[in-house]
Write a protein that holds these residues in place. Sequence first.
Motif, PDB file in Angstrom:
ATOM      1  N   TYR A 278      68.890 -14.763  56.616  1.00  0.00           N
ATOM      2  CA  TYR A 278      69.294 -15.080  55.693  1.00  0.00           C
ATOM      3  C   TYR A 278      68.897 -15.983  54.548  1.00  0.00           C
ATOM      4  N   CYS A 279      68.493 -16.107  53.569  1.00  0.00           N
ATOM      5  CA  CYS A 279      67.556 -16.952  52.543  1.00  0.00           C
ATOM      6  C   CYS A 279      67.893 -18.301  52.717  1.00  0.00           C
ATOM      7  N   CYS A 280      67.438 -19.175  52.602  1.00  0.00           N
ATOM      8  CA  CYS A 280      67.601 -20.616  52.995  1.00  0.00           C
ATOM      9  C   CYS A 280      68.012 -21.167  51.845  1.00  0.00           C
ATOM     10  N   ASP A 281      67.594 -20.403  50.031  1.00  0.00           N
ATOM     11  CA  ASP A 281      68.048 -21.610  49.038  1.00  0.00           C
ATOM     12  C   ASP A 281      68.967 -20.631  48.505  1.00  0.00           C
ATOM     13  N   CYS A 282      68.809 -19.718  48.863  1.00  0.00           N
ATOM     14  CA  CYS A 282      70.086 -19.134  48.120  1.00  0.00           C
ATOM     15  C   CYS A 282      71.827 -18.269  49.112  1.00  0.00           C
ATOM     16  N   HIS A 283      71.554 -18.469  50.371  1.00  0.00           N
ATOM     17  CA  HIS A 283      71.982 -17.716  51.419  1.00  0.00           C
ATOM     18  C   HIS A 283      72.369 -15.849  51.116  1.00  0.00           C
ATOM     19  N   GLU A 284      71.292 -15.070  50.699  1.00  0.00           N
ATOM     20  CA  GLU A 284      71.575 -13.432  50.283  1.00  0.00           C
ATOM     21  C   GLU A 284      70.555 -13.554  51.998  1.00  0.00           C
ATOM     22  N   VAL A 285      71.879 -12.567  52.245  1.00  0.00           N
ATOM     23  CA  VAL A 285      70.937 -12.040  53.615  1.00  0.00           C
ATOM     24  C   VAL A 285      70.207 -10.529  53.743  1.00  0.00           C
ATOM     25  N   LEU A 286      69.552 -10.798  54.223  1.00  0.00           N
ATOM     26  CA  LEU A 286      68.116 -10.005  54.244  1.00  0.00           C
ATOM     27  C   LEU A 286      67.241  -9.278  55.252  1.00  0.00           C
ATOM     28  N   GLY A 287      67.905  -9.158  56.396  1.00  0.00           N
ATOM     29  CA  GLY A 287      67.917  -8.742  57.388  1.00  0.00           C
ATOM     30  C   GLY A 287      68.501  -9.197  58.919  1.00  0.00           C
ATOM     31  N   TRP A 288      68.060  -9.024  60.030  1.00  0.00           N
ATOM     32  CA  TRP A 288      68.191  -9.419  60.968  1.00  0.00           C
ATOM     33  C   TRP A 288      66.952  -9.818  61.632  1.00  0.00           C
ATOM     34  N   LYS A 289      67.280 -10.041  62.498  1.00  0.00           N
ATOM     35  CA  LYS A 289      66.469 -10.904  63.897  1.00  0.00           C
ATOM     36  C   LYS A 289      66.768  -9.829  64.949  1.00  0.00           C
ATOM     37  N   TYR A 290      65.521 -10.043  65.904  1.00  0.00           N
ATOM     38  CA  TYR A 290      66.237  -9.347  67.105  1.00  0.00           C
ATOM     39  C   TYR A 290      65.626 -10.320  67.986  1.00  0.00           C
ATOM     40  N   GLU A 291      66.744  -9.941  68.721  1.00  0.00           N
ATOM     41  CA  GLU A 291      67.101 -11.835  69.615  1.00  0.00           C
ATOM     42  C   GLU A 291      66.105 -10.906  70.821  1.00  0.00           C
ATOM     43  N   ARG A 292      67.269  -9.374  72.056  1.00  0.00           N
ATOM     44  CA  ARG A 292      67.562  -8.836  72.806  1.00  0.00           C
ATOM     45  C   ARG A 292      67.076  -7.235  72.726  1.00  0.00           C
ATOM     46  N   ALA A 293      65.646  -7.039  73.364  1.00  0.00           N
ATOM     47  CA  ALA A 293      65.801  -5.946  73.424  1.00  0.00           C
ATOM     48  C   ALA A 293      66.743  -5.520  74.841  1.00  0.00           C
ATOM     49  N   TYR A 294      67.470  -3.933  75.275  1.00  0.00           N
ATOM     50  CA  TYR A 294      68.468  -3.994  76.403  1.00  0.00           C
ATOM     51  C   TYR A 294      67.012  -2.787  77.409  1.00  0.00           C
ATOM     52  N   GLU A 295      66.490  -1.917  75.948  1.00  0.00           N
ATOM     53  CA  GLU A 295      65.172  -1.009  76.889  1.00  0.00           C
ATOM     54  C   GLU A 295      63.692  -0.937  76.825  1.00  0.00           C
ATOM     55  N   ASP A 296      63.279  -1.184  77.772  1.00  0.00           N
ATOM     56  CA  ASP A 296      61.753  -1.308  77.097  1.00  0.00           C
ATOM     57  C   ASP A 296      61.124  -0.753  76.675  1.00  0.00           C
ATOM     58  N   SER A 297      61.274  -0.157  76.593  1.00  0.00           N
ATOM     59  CA  SER A 297      60.549   0.973  75.089  1.00  0.00           C
ATOM     60  C   SER A 297      60.478  -0.203  73.757  1.00  0.00           C
ATOM     61  N   GLN A 298      61.072  -1.292  73.943  1.00  0.00           N
ATOM     62  CA  GLN A 298      62.270  -1.861  72.642  1.00  0.00           C
ATOM     63  C   GLN A 298      61.894  -3.125  72.673  1.00  0.00           C
ATOM     64  N   LYS A 299      60.915  -2.733  73.251  1.00  0.00           N
ATOM     65  CA  LYS A 299      60.774  -5.236  73.859  1.00  0.00           C
ATOM     66  C   LYS A 299      59.557  -5.650  72.724  1.00  0.00           C
TER      67      LYS A 299
END
Length: 105
Positions: free
Chosen positions: A67-88
């Motif tokens: 989310y934006c630090c100024d207005c807190h609008e959700v902008l998307g996401w961060k990938y923390e972990r991928a479970y399939e090797d092709s997505q690492k």
Amino acid sequence: MEEVIGARLYSCSNCRNHVALHDDVISKAFQGKSGRAFLFGHAMNVGVGAKEDRELMTGLHTVADVYCCDCHEVLGWKYERAYEDSQKYKEGKFVLEKSKIVRET
């Protein structure tokens, strides 16, 4: 911020806070909740929410909303972990939805 002056930037479409550099775009072929999205190697001036497992188009991932630090609008996401090797390659990267960001010229 001095190093980004003159750089091509993406900003939050709600408040115009700078959130990413055009040079950090990895792919423009991603899909977000509301349509097209971009994969970025880095993002700035954003907060990261709680981690959760989500079943996405490419399989199960652990992600956290971004989310934006100024207005807190959700902008998307961060990938923390991928479970399939092709997505690492996505781990640690950011998806920002095109409808939530605007390119500054």
